[in-house]
Design an enzyme around this catalytic site. Structure first.
Site, PDB file in Angstrom:
ATOM      1  N   ASN A   1      51.012  37.982  44.382  1.00  0.00           N
ATOM      2  CA  ASN A   1      49.963  37.157  43.759  1.00  0.00           C
ATOM      3  C   ASN A   1      50.213  37.149  42.256  1.00  0.00           C
ATOM      4  OD1 ASN A   1      47.599  35.499  44.030  1.00  0.00           O
ATOM      5  ND2 ASN A   1      46.439  37.126  43.061  1.00  0.00           N
TER       6      ASN A   1
ATOM      7  N   ARG B   1      48.543  23.658  41.031  1.00  0.00           N
ATOM      8  CA  ARG B   1      49.089  25.013  41.202  1.00  0.00           C
ATOM      9  C   ARG B   1      48.155  25.705  42.192  1.00  0.00           C
ATOM     10  NH1 ARG B   1      44.691  26.891  40.371  1.00  0.00           N
ATOM     11  NH2 ARG B   1      45.667  28.938  40.457  1.00  0.00           N
TER      12      ARG B   1
ATOM     13  N   ASP C   1      50.060  34.282  47.115  1.00  0.00           N
ATOM     14  CA  ASP C   1      51.097  33.249  47.200  1.00  0.00           C
ATOM     15  C   ASP C   1      52.054  33.469  48.357  1.00  0.00           C
ATOM     16  OD1 ASP C   1      50.252  33.478  44.197  1.00  0.00           O
ATOM     17  OD2 ASP C   1      50.981  31.448  44.575  1.00  0.00           O
TER      18      ASP C   1
ATOM     19  N   ALA D   1      48.752  28.353  45.743  1.00  0.00           N
ATOM     20  CA  ALA D   1      49.640  28.200  46.900  1.00  0.00           C
ATOM     21  C   ALA D   1      49.224  27.094  47.878  1.00  0.00           C
ATOM     22  CB  ALA D   1      49.770  29.547  47.609  1.00  0.00           C
TER      23      ALA D   1
HETATM   24  O1  MRU Z   1      50.943  30.199  39.076  1.00  0.00           O
HETATM   25  P1  MRU Z   1      49.796  29.742  39.934  1.00  0.00           P
HETATM   26  O2  MRU Z   1      48.601  29.310  39.143  1.00  0.00           O
HETATM   27  O3  MRU Z   1      50.224  28.731  40.952  1.00  0.00           O
HETATM   28  O4  MRU Z   1      49.370  31.052  40.733  1.00  0.00           O
HETATM   29  C1  MRU Z   1      48.315  30.973  41.643  1.00  0.00           C
HETATM   30  C2  MRU Z   1      47.942  32.264  42.234  1.00  0.00           C
HETATM   31  O5  MRU Z   1      48.558  33.275  41.988  1.00  0.00           O
HETATM   32  C3  MRU Z   1      46.820  32.259  43.220  1.00  0.00           C
HETATM   33  O6  MRU Z   1      46.114  33.462  43.172  1.00  0.00           O
HETATM   34  C4  MRU Z   1      47.384  32.083  44.633  1.00  0.00           C
HETATM   35  O7  MRU Z   1      48.190  30.946  44.686  1.00  0.00           O
HETATM   36  C5  MRU Z   1      46.324  31.966  45.659  1.00  0.00           C
HETATM   37  S1  MRU Z   1      45.520  30.401  45.536  1.00  0.00           S
HETATM   38  C6  MRU Z   1      44.416  30.216  46.785  1.00  0.00           C
END
Ligand code: MRU
Length: 353
Positions: free
Chosen positions: A255, A54, A245, A56
């Site tokens: 985010n 997980r 994201d 982005a």
């Molecule tokens: O649901 P997730 O864990 O994939 O969400 C991740 C986030 O919200 C992060 O802050 C975002 O992807 C930035 S990662 C460098």
């Protein structure tokens, strides 16, 4: 250094081993540290959907490898089957999660490579796609290091930095975006400490950010999400740094759910709110954050955690996984091309010329 990190002191979230993709199973961290092995696009799509991987940029890297794996899997058959199978692989990956634009960015990049080599022997196509996946991964680390250097300059020595969710090495190919800024500041000799929001309901802060920081001996204090305002009001937080994201063309930031709340609190207390944002996370096709698709996840994540369910059976639940922070609350975007203070549409467009 722990045996879970590479010589560059980094967690290796995805690795190419024996012509297969291996990914740390982030669902079971920190209780268990193990890699799962992937050999097809459908399997990688399921790994993304189920949150084995997980964050982005990490999702983008995984998708690129998913395409390459599918090409490798199909290269021994007929061209027609290869083409339809690979199309299906693209489709499976595109359906895995909706919000992080890096997924679609990586798929578009892989498709361009495929388009450019149509008609070549299948083994050659597969090899070229694999090279591109390797390049997506290597580039992500380079970008994170560049963002880290720009961002580190914004943090004063001794800064106590709040972060939300996990935007670390685990969410990328390495180094991290928000945690990359913290790592780079530490590497530059600054004494930085981290306050990690636990990040209900999936607990990326408590399970992943806290683990990453503990691995590297960066001082970290874990708080429940509803404690951030109190600490800010007591002068215990000097800056907020988060990842993203998807950023819309006007600078609105999607985010992890709860980020908007943190941004509002930061503005109220005069604390800078920084977003570490590789250009691959900017979506110029969407004019505002209102247009960013927001994933809704299972009710069981809110009514409990794993096997322990504590809310009344039958209660109505909402579980949006992301929220939108309007650009006006963002002090600066930290990109690999530099820091964009008070981001707006014109400044964002200028990053791409
Ligand atoms: O649901 P997730 O864990 O994939 O969400 C991740 C986030 O919200 C992060 O802050 C975002 O992807 C930035 S990662 C460098």
């Amino acid at each position: 250094m722990s045996d879970r990190t590479s010589p560059s002191n980094n967690v290796v979230t995805l690795r190419w081993q024996d012509r297969k993709l291996e990914m740390i199973d982030q669902r079971v961290l920190p209780a268990r540290f193990e890699y799962l092995v992937y050999d097809s696009a459908a399997a990688v799509a399921e790994g993304i959907r189920s949150m084995v991987v997980r964050g982005a940029p990490a999702i983008g890297c995984a998708a690129a490898y998913g395409v390459a794996l599918e090409a490798i899997r199909l290269q021994g058959g007929l061209a027609e089957k290869f083409n339809s199978g690979l199309e299906q692989g693209f489709e499976d990956l595109a359906q895995s999660r909706p919000t992080a634009v890096n997924l679609f960015w990586a798929l578009a990049r892989m498709r361009r490579v495929w388009d450019g080599i149509q008609g070549a022997p299948l083994a050659e196509v597969a090899e070229r796609l694999l090279q591109e996946a390797h390049e997506v991964l290597a580039e992500d680390i380079r970008i994170n290091r560049a963002m880290g250097e720009f961002g580190a300059a914004l943090l004063p020595d001794g800064a106590r930095v709040l972060t939300h969710c996990n935007a670390g090495a685990l969410a990328t190919a390495g180094h991290g975006t928000a945690l990359g800024v913290i790592r780079s500041a530490r590497d530059a000799g600054k004494k930085i400490s981290v306050i990690a929001d636990e990040t209900r309901p999936f607990l990326q802060g408590a399970r992943l950010t806290a683990w990453e920081m503990v691995q590297e001996h960066i001082p970290v204090t874990l708080i429940a999400d509803n404690m951030a305002g109190f600490l800010m009001s007591r002068g215990e937080i000097d800056a907020v740094v988060v990842g993203t994201d998807r950023v819309a063309a006007n600078g609105d930031v999607a985010n992890k759910i709860g980020t908007y709340m943190v941004a509002v609190l930061a503005q109220r207390h005069g604390i800078p709110f920084y977003v570490a944002c590789p250009l691959s996370t900017i979506d110029l096709t969407l004019t505002s954050g209102k247009k960013i698709p927001i994933e809704e996840r299972a009710a069981t994540e809110v009514t409990g955690f794993r096997d322990c369910q504590w809310a009344a059976e039958g209660v109505a639940v909402r579980n949006p996984a992301f929220d939108i922070t309007p650009a006006e609350l963002v002090t600066a975007l930290i990109t690999e091309k530099g820091v964009v203070a008070a981001p707006d549409a014109a400044k964002i467009r200028a990053l791409f010329v």
